[in-house]
Design a protein around this motif. Structure first.
Motif, PDB file in Angstrom:
ATOM      1  N   ALA A  66       0.828  -1.206   0.000  1.00 30.36           N
ATOM      2  CA  ALA A  66       0.000   0.000   0.000  1.00 30.36           C
ATOM      3  C   ALA A  66       0.864   1.258   0.000  1.00 30.36           C
ATOM      4  CB  ALA A  66      -0.927  -0.008   1.214  1.00 30.36           C
ATOM      5  N   SER A  67       1.906   1.250   0.793  1.00 34.00           N
ATOM      6  CA  SER A  67       2.793   2.413   0.863  1.00 34.00           C
ATOM      7  C   SER A  67       3.471   2.677  -0.469  1.00 34.00           C
ATOM      8  CB  SER A  67       3.855   2.198   1.955  1.00 34.00           C
ATOM      9  OG  SER A  67       3.249   1.949   3.203  1.00 34.00           O
ATOM     10  N   ASP A 126      -2.262   9.929  -1.931  1.00 36.70           N
ATOM     11  CA  ASP A 126      -1.334  10.905  -1.376  1.00 36.70           C
ATOM     12  C   ASP A 126      -2.001  12.285  -1.412  1.00 36.70           C
ATOM     13  OD1 ASP A 126       0.705  12.718  -0.808  1.00 36.70           O
ATOM     14  OD2 ASP A 126       2.149  11.810  -2.172  1.00 36.70           O
ATOM     15  N   ALA A 127      -2.155  12.898  -0.248  1.00 31.73           N
ATOM     16  CA  ALA A 127      -2.856  14.183  -0.174  1.00 31.73           C
ATOM     17  C   ALA A 127      -2.146  15.274  -0.954  1.00 31.73           C
ATOM     18  CB  ALA A 127      -3.022  14.603   1.286  1.00 31.73           C
ATOM     19  N   PHE A 128      -0.854  15.101  -1.200  1.00 30.67           N
ATOM     20  CA  PHE A 128      -0.069  16.130  -1.879  1.00 30.67           C
ATOM     21  C   PHE A 128       0.131  15.840  -3.364  1.00 30.67           C
ATOM     22  CE2 PHE A 128       0.950  16.417   2.590  1.00 30.67           C
ATOM     23  CZ  PHE A 128       0.877  17.782   2.819  1.00 30.67           C
ATOM     24  N   GLU A 153      -4.995   0.327  13.873  1.00 33.33           N
ATOM     25  CA  GLU A 153      -3.539   0.167  13.820  1.00 33.33           C
ATOM     26  C   GLU A 153      -3.020   0.035  12.394  1.00 33.33           C
ATOM     27  OE1 GLU A 153      -2.089  -2.931  16.299  1.00 33.33           O
ATOM     28  OE2 GLU A 153      -2.735  -1.970  18.171  1.00 33.33           O
ATOM     29  N   ILE A 154      -3.712  -0.727  11.557  1.00 29.63           N
ATOM     30  CA  ILE A 154      -3.227  -0.911  10.186  1.00 29.63           C
ATOM     31  C   ILE A 154      -3.269   0.416   9.436  1.00 29.63           C
ATOM     32  CG2 ILE A 154      -3.711  -2.004   7.962  1.00 29.63           C
ATOM     33  CD1 ILE A 154      -4.667  -4.469   9.524  1.00 29.63           C
ATOM     34  N   ALA A 155      -4.358   1.142   9.589  1.00 29.88           N
ATOM     35  CA  ALA A 155      -4.460   2.446   8.929  1.00 29.88           C
ATOM     36  C   ALA A 155      -3.332   3.363   9.380  1.00 29.88           C
ATOM     37  CB  ALA A 155      -5.818   3.082   9.221  1.00 29.88           C
ATOM     38  N   LEU A 190      -0.247   5.152   7.323  1.00 30.14           N
ATOM     39  CA  LEU A 190      -0.067   6.607   7.376  1.00 30.14           C
ATOM     40  C   LEU A 190       1.312   6.999   7.872  1.00 30.14           C
ATOM     41  CD1 LEU A 190      -3.579   7.379   8.842  1.00 30.14           C
ATOM     42  CD2 LEU A 190      -2.737   8.284   6.665  1.00 30.14           C
ATOM     43  N   GLU A 191       1.863   6.225   8.786  1.00 29.27           N
ATOM     44  CA  GLU A 191       3.216   6.516   9.290  1.00 29.27           C
ATOM     45  C   GLU A 191       4.244   6.436   8.172  1.00 29.27           C
ATOM     46  OE1 GLU A 191       3.731   3.744  12.446  1.00 29.27           O
ATOM     47  OE2 GLU A 191       2.425   4.836  13.833  1.00 29.27           O
ATOM     48  N   ARG A 192       4.002   5.575   7.204  1.00 27.75           N
ATOM     49  CA  ARG A 192       4.961   5.399   6.112  1.00 27.75           C
ATOM     50  C   ARG A 192       4.689   6.344   4.938  1.00 27.75           C
ATOM     51  NH1 ARG A 192       6.155  -1.147   5.852  1.00 27.75           N
ATOM     52  NH2 ARG A 192       5.806  -1.535   8.070  1.00 27.75           N
TER      53      ARG A 192
END
Length: 237
Positions: A18-19, A41-43, A125-127, A131-133
């Motif tokens: 996903a990342s 990706d928000a950007f 946690e998965i979400a 998001l952390e990555r």
């Protein structure tokens, strides 16, 4: 491609896939604590446009942004009032989306936001690991506009399987109900949509501080309403 998360190895493979898709400008389906979401990706302007197109949405319905940590809020928003921070402290991670004045320096295009951004930190946690990555993701409910939001990967795949690159199957969404949206751009908060959190839940936190939120369009705090179920509830917005 659809990825299971039943074992630690499968979960890592799914999060990694996903990342990578997000980094390449693609779309993913991911589980959240409310409903399943479709994320970009928000950007990445093109990716956000693809997200809206996949849902059959226009720019007039910009997606909310999901974050992995409360500290990210200040990187995305400005002039956050004290009552909003109290709600964030109580309900993040969780089913609370707040609409804030966005940082004017942000290089993104989520649609016709009128200088605001809707932000949420999911209690999943998965979400959050995704998001952390990836950093902040534009995430809307995993459904075609006008259809109910997907509460499992099967429903999401049926509606969006041809439009996304990766589906992360985290099992049934534990909440199954959209987040509550609060506009915090004014001196008093306005509830734009009652979802998993009631007006009573919000005001129980704020009243000891001498603050309240009202239902949108109401002059005085109202009795808790039945959870609103718009045609296209969003996990973040």
């Amino acid at each position: 491609m659809r990825y299971s998360t039943g074992t630690d190895d499968e979960r890592e493979e799914a999060i990694q896939a996903a990342s990578l898709v997000i980094q390449r400008g693609g779309l993913i389906v991911l589980p959240t604590d409310t409903v399943y979401g479709i994320g970009a990706d928000a950007f990445d302007h093109d990716a956000v446009r693809a997200l809206l197109a996949a849902k059959g949405r226009g720019r007039e319905m910009p997606p909310p942004v999901l974050v992995s940590a409360t500290s990210t809020l200040d990187a995305l928003a400005i002039r956050i009032p004290a009552y909003a921070r109290a709600l964030v402290e109580e309900f993040w991670p969780g089913p609370l989306t707040i609409v804030c004045h966005q940082q004017p320096s942000l290089q993104w295009d989520l649609g016709d936001t009128r200088g605001t951004v809707a932000v949420r930190m999911p209690d999943h946690e998965i979400a959050r690991e995704i998001l952390e990555r990836t950093g902040p993701l534009a995430v809307s409910s995993a459904n075609k506009t006008g259809m109910p939001a997907a509460t499992d990967a099967d429903q999401a795949e049926d509606m969006l399987g041809d439009d996304v690159d990766v589906i992360v199957d985290g099992g049934p969404a534990p909440g199954g109900e959209a987040s509550t949206i609060v506009d915090v751009t004014g001196a008093q908060g306005r509830v734009l949509r009652v979802g998993a959190l009631s007006l009573e839940d919000l005001n129980a936190v704020l009243e000891p501080l001498g603050a309240t939120v009202t239902l949108d369009g109401a002059d005085e705090p109202a009795e808790p309403a039945e959870p609103a179920q718009p045609a296209d509830p969003t996990p973040g917005g």
